[in-house]
Design an enzyme around this catalytic site. Structure first.
Site, PDB file in Angstrom:
ATOM      1  CD  GLU A   1      22.166  43.708  36.288  1.00 44.98           C
ATOM      2  OE1 GLU A   1      21.498  44.605  36.921  1.00 44.98           O
ATOM      3  OE2 GLU A   1      21.622  42.843  36.443  1.00 44.98           O
TER       4      GLU A   1
ATOM      5  CB  CYS B   1      15.387  44.710  39.115  1.00 42.08           C
ATOM      6  SG  CYS B   1      15.123  45.014  41.044  1.00 42.08           S
TER       7      CYS B   1
ATOM      8  CG  HIS C   1      19.604  43.372  39.646  1.00 40.07           C
ATOM      9  ND1 HIS C   1      19.571  44.094  38.831  1.00 40.07           N
ATOM     10  CD2 HIS C   1      19.633  43.232  41.007  1.00 40.07           C
ATOM     11  CE1 HIS C   1      18.864  45.131  39.828  1.00 40.07           C
ATOM     12  NE2 HIS C   1      18.796  44.694  40.712  1.00 40.07           N
TER      13      HIS C   1
END
Length: 216
Positions: free
Chosen positions: A199, A87, A197
């Site tokens: 994650e 990001c 992202h």
């Protein structure tokens, strides 16, 4: 008896800007031995360094410099040691960021400017597909219609780095589109990064992180 390979050690660099706990959990699920720290020696000696980032470009750069993260990233890359940005942690790898008309110097690992998204709806928040670069190792094993989670109002719309040395593998640049195409991920030697992202991107993000860890 066949011995299993040791876990790769990954440091999530903690400079005050980023979802460090989410990144830690996702990397651990992908099989890494993870530590959140800004300790210089640990960050330098890990198999991989992950630089997260949320918020404003200028604030992230200020926090990174105060934590000596700019120096750590540069030293690791000088030695060919893997670094991954996520990001705003990707955005600060470029030469500059422009927010509200104010220009802030980035790490200048790649040329280019991070500028406001050119779209009717901003921020770009939610799931989107990408057009992975041919031969990408980051997206290896992932379907073309896999979706990834984005949250951002700024992006790089033009990729300008050229590689003239025939002995060097040219960067692999992955694109996505929100209004206008923008850089969604880059693989450039030891330096990899994603605008989205991983994650927070479910199974696709987990596979992507597993792919990165597999190169360490």
């Amino acid at each position: 008896m066949e011995l299993s390979a040791p876990q790769k050690r990954v440091v999530v660099f903690d400079y005050g800007f980023g979802n460090v706990r989410s990144a830690e959990r996702a990397l651990a699920r992908a099989g890494a031995d993870v530590e959140i720290t800004r300790d210089y020696d640990k960050a330098m000696n890990a198999d991989g360094l992950l630089v997260p980032g949320v918020g404003a470009f200028a604030s992230c750069m200020k926090g990174l410099r105060e934590a000596r993260g700019d120096w750590i990233v540069d030293r690791r890359l000088s030695g060919g040691r893997p670094v991954m940005g996520i990001c705003v942690g990707m955005q600060i790898l470029f030469a500059r960021g422009i927010e509200h008309g104010v220009e802030t110097d980035g790490l200048d690992e790649w040329p280019g400017s991070v500028e406001p998204l050119q779209a009717d709806v901003v921020p770009h928040m939610g799931w989107n597909t990408v057009e992975a670069a041919p031969g990408s190792r980051l997206f290896d094993g992932l379907d073309a219609d896999a979706r990834y989670y984005f949250v951002h109002s700024y992006a790089v719309h033009d990729w300008s780095l050229e590689t003239h040395n025939p002995t060097l593998e040219p960067p692999k640049v992955t694109w996505s589109t929100h209004g206008k195409p923008f850089v969604a991920a880059v693989e450039n030697g030891a330096l990899w990064a994603t605008q989205f992202h991983p994650e927070k991107s479910g199974d696709a993000g987990a596979q992507l992180l597993n792919n990165w860890i597999g190169t360490l």
